[in-house]
Scaffold this motif. Structure first.
Motif: not given
Length: 116
Positions: A88-110
């Motif tokens: 699978c491919l985890v979705l994320d955002g890549i910042g100006d300094h190549k730091e990777v931030t995970l994309i997450q749901p706002e609250r816990k879901v199933k």
């Protein structure tokens, strides 16, 4: 001027991308790769578990990843990454300094919840 129009998807094309919510149940150092990364196993509920790797070592510590929900594309073909077959491919955002931030749901879901 934006070039988005040249890359527009149809609704049917977008619906083929299966983005699902899952919970990280295992994470460890991925020593066999060139760039720092973690080996991760994600639980997608009724869809089962999938393994992948993620270059998220700059912002995330192993002990903080377990139990974290993420969003991943689960219908790409498996891809060999060093010693594991990524499923699978985890979705994320890549910042100006190549730091990777995970994309997450706002609250816990199933686990397995479809994004769309």
């Amino acid at each position: 001027m934006s070039t988005v129009k040249n890359n527009q998807l149809t609704w049917d094309e977008f619906m083929k991308v299966e983005m699902r919510v899952g919970t990280i149940i295992s994470a460890e150092e991925f020593e066999e790769v060139r760039n720092p990364a973690y080996k991760i196993i994600i639980d997608f509920g009724e869809l089962g578990t999938r393994k992948t790797s993620a270059q998220i070592t700059q912002l995330y510590r192993l002990e903080k990843l377990i139990g974290k929900q993420v969003i991943a594309v689960i219908n790409f073909p498996p891809k060999q990454i060093a010693t594991i077959m990524s499923e699978c491919l985890v979705l994320d955002g890549i910042g100006d300094h190549k730091e990777v931030t995970l994309i997450q749901p706002e609250r816990k879901v199933k686990n397995g919840t479809r994004i769309g």
